[in-house]
Design a protein around this motif. Structure first.
Motif, PDB file in Angstrom:
ATOM      1  N   UNK A 178       0.815  -1.208   0.000  1.00 31.96           N
ATOM      2  CA  UNK A 178       0.000   0.000   0.000  1.00 31.96           C
ATOM      3  C   UNK A 178       0.851   1.261   0.000  1.00 31.96           C
ATOM      4  N   UNK A 179       1.877   1.296   0.850  1.00 29.23           N
ATOM      5  CA  UNK A 179       2.767   2.451   0.905  1.00 29.23           C
ATOM      6  C   UNK A 179       3.535   2.608  -0.400  1.00 29.23           C
ATOM      7  N   UNK A 217       5.346   5.145  -5.432  1.00 28.85           N
ATOM      8  CA  UNK A 217       5.626   4.908  -6.849  1.00 28.85           C
ATOM      9  C   UNK A 217       4.703   5.734  -7.743  1.00 28.85           C
ATOM     10  N   UNK A 218       3.465   5.941  -7.305  1.00 28.61           N
ATOM     11  CA  UNK A 218       2.541   6.737  -8.095  1.00 28.61           C
ATOM     12  C   UNK A 218       2.908   8.205  -8.142  1.00 28.61           C
ATOM     13  N   UNK A 219       3.354   8.746  -7.019  1.00 28.64           N
ATOM     14  CA  UNK A 219       3.709  10.167  -6.945  1.00 28.64           C
ATOM     15  C   UNK A 219       5.114  10.444  -7.467  1.00 28.64           C
ATOM     16  N   UNK A 220       6.009   9.456  -7.364  1.00 24.22           N
ATOM     17  CA  UNK A 220       7.410   9.673  -7.747  1.00 24.22           C
ATOM     18  C   UNK A 220       7.882   8.524  -8.640  1.00 24.22           C
ATOM     19  N   UNK A 221       7.351   8.439  -9.841  1.00 18.80           N
ATOM     20  CA  UNK A 221       7.672   7.300 -10.710  1.00 18.80           C
ATOM     21  C   UNK A 221       9.140   7.228 -11.111  1.00 18.80           C
ATOM     22  N   UNK A 270      -5.885  12.030  12.697  1.00 24.39           N
ATOM     23  CA  UNK A 270      -4.676  11.654  11.963  1.00 24.39           C
ATOM     24  C   UNK A 270      -4.765  12.039  10.496  1.00 24.39           C
ATOM     25  N   UNK A 271      -5.941  11.859   9.904  1.00 26.70           N
ATOM     26  CA  UNK A 271      -6.093  12.179   8.493  1.00 26.70           C
ATOM     27  C   UNK A 271      -5.837  13.662   8.242  1.00 26.70           C
ATOM     28  N   UNK A 313       0.363   8.729   2.090  1.00 27.81           N
ATOM     29  CA  UNK A 313       0.133  10.080   1.565  1.00 27.81           C
ATOM     30  C   UNK A 313       1.042  11.092   2.263  1.00 27.81           C
ATOM     31  N   UNK A 314       1.225  10.928   3.584  1.00 29.14           N
ATOM     32  CA  UNK A 314       2.089  11.859   4.315  1.00 29.14           C
ATOM     33  C   UNK A 314       3.531  11.775   3.818  1.00 29.14           C
TER      34      UNK A 314
END
Length: 498
Positions: free
Chosen positions: A19-20, A25-29, A465-466, A401-402
């Protein structure tokens, strides 16, 4: 030989790790990424545990990833289905080839001069030692020892002529048909195993020292099944996810605010489900709701097995094992061919690795957890530790996300290092899970990091937390950022860890 280097290394290829990795990988390919997994398959917990009936005890709408909808009418998924879901997610997000299997992490040493981690691993298939370096490390290795569970020694157990099995080491293709089975324990594993074994076994007895709260939950989501006929399934999934998150949170908060009223509610629920012929002494815990996790029984399967007579429940203490069963302190003997020791987990943090800063080992119980996602004084290190009072993966989603927001902020200001620093003496000397009291956590309080005030508090509150992890500013005055120039000006310098 030069050690392979990656921008990010994730430890563990279970739900948390995959999940992490999807977020990063999606944000920093373009960033290089490696996922180090000790086992030979993905899935983590859901690949390791193979006991009868293994399933989630959280609904899959909220236990699955928010970015990868769990399209199924089943509320509590089987372990096999979750294992396939993890592998499917890795393939869909092009992560499968980034997993290095058989990598047992021994240590990780941060070099302040080089601003990088050096990870030492033992490649279990070959026994060789391998070294990997990285800029940022994220530990998703869970919180328990994968080699063995908690297994107390019982007086006289050597004389028992049957089979003793811990659920964490369930034998492949073990046939218990027609056998008398005693399951020791009253937690989620026991509540799962008893009804799963009851149909084939001659008799299953759950032996507990003290009762747990058990909640019957629907095994199919009939509301979503109805809505799927008229609405797009993505909408239906999101509605189910939000509905279940709010319901779980409401029950938890009500239990904290009105423990007596909620205790009466749960006892009344169990009384109705168990029927009139079972002594409620077996269903009256000596603690308040949510001081330990609630146990889930899909469609009341546990209660049904008791009412049918295929299983029964005994509340007592073990005196000793005999050759044909268990002798209780009351003098009663429970005859058994098989004894299942559902006695819990053996807590092990960080996958058992030795974390070092410039060659000096870090004492985790002396450090605080920052925003529930990083560790005091430890640079470029993320730790995904999910919720104990809600689906584990809710924290994984917002934690990932964080970390992406943190990486972006570091790029913006030209920082290569981020390290949480306690400048105000916030350490309250309180363990990160104080107030949560199942046996496996109580046994491990001395191993746990601490918590304090502000961002050092471990809230176990998804809403708070969100906001903190996905909306509040990353640069909050607590994180200390460093550049390559800082390392050059003070080579070898580091805030040493005790």
């Amino acid at each position: 030989m030069t050690a392979p280097h990656y921008d990010t290394v994730i430890i563990g290829a279970g739900l948390s790790g995959i999940g992490t990795a999807c977020h990063i990988a999606g944000e920093f390919p373009r960033r290089s990424l490696a996922i180090l997994e000790r086992r030979e398959k993905m899935g983590g917990t859901w690949d390791l545990f193979r006991y009868p009936g293994i399933r989630s005890d959280s609904d899959m709408a909220s236990f699955g990833f928010g970015f990868k909808p769990w399209y199924s009418n089943q509320v509590l998924a089987k372990g096999t289905d979750i294992r396939h879901y993890v592998a499917e997610t890795a393939r869909e997000f092009h992560l499968a080839d980034k997993v290095q299997f058989g990598m047992n992490i021994v240590s990780a040493d941060w070099s302040s001069a080089d601003q990088r981690w050096t990870i030492t691993a033992r490649h279990e298939p070959t026994g060789e030692e391998r070294t990997i370096t990285c800029h940022f490390m994220v530990n998703c290795a869970g919180y328990y020892n994968f080699d063995h569970g908690y297994r107390p020694h019982f007086e006289g157990e050597e004389s028992f002529e049957g089979r003793i099995i811990h659920p964490q080491q369930w034998p492949e293709d073990f046939d218990y048909t027609g056998k008398k089975v005693v399951v020791i324990g009253s937690g989620a594993t026991a509540i799962t195993v008893v009804p799963a074994m009851a149909d084939k076994a001659a008799k299953v007895t759950m032996l507990q020292r003290s009762p747990s709260y058990i909640m019957s939950v629907p095994d199919t989501d009939k509301v979503s099944m109805l809505l799927n006929k008229v609405l797009p399934k993505r909408w239906v999934f999101q509605m189910a996810r939000q509905r279940n998150i709010l319901l779980q949170r409401g029950i938890y908060l009500a239990s904290m605010r009105w423990p007596n009223a909620m205790r009466k509610f749960f006892l009344s629920h169990m009384r109705k489900k168990v029927g009139p012929n079972v002594d409620m002494r077996h269903f009256t815990p000596d603690y308040n709701p949510w001081e330990q996790r609630l146990c889930a029984a899909p469609d009341g399967d546990f209660f049904n097995s008791l009412r049918s007579g295929k299983a029964d429940i005994v509340t007592d203490h073990i005196d000793h094992f005999s050759k044909n069963g268990i002798v209780l302190q009351s003098g009663e003997t429970l005859e058994a061919d098989v004894i299942v020791t559902a006695t819990g987990l053996d807590v092990q943090l960080m996958g058992g690795m030795d974390i070092q800063l410039d060659g000096e080992s870090v004492s985790l119980p002396s450090k605080m957890v920052y925003k529930g996602i990083m560790m005091q004084d430890i640079p470029n290190y993320g730790w995904i530790f999910g919720y104990t009072n809600a689906p584990w993966t809710l924290k994984c989603d917002i934690g990932g996300q964080y970390l992406c927001r943190l990486f972006k902020r570091m790029e913006e200001i030209g920082a290569t290092v981020a390290r949480p620093v306690d400048r105000d003496g916030n350490n309250a000397g309180v363990g990160m899970l104080d107030g949560f009291a199942p046996g496996y956590i109580s046994r491990a309080q001395h191993l746990m990091p601490r918590q304090g005030e502000g961002p050092w508090e471990v809230t176990m509150h998804y809403g708070r937390d969100k906001k903190m992890l996905t909306e509040d500013p990353v640069d909050d005055g607590v994180l200390s950022f460093e550049t390559p120039e800082d390392a050059r000006r003070a080579p070898g310098a580091s805030d040493k860890a005790a």
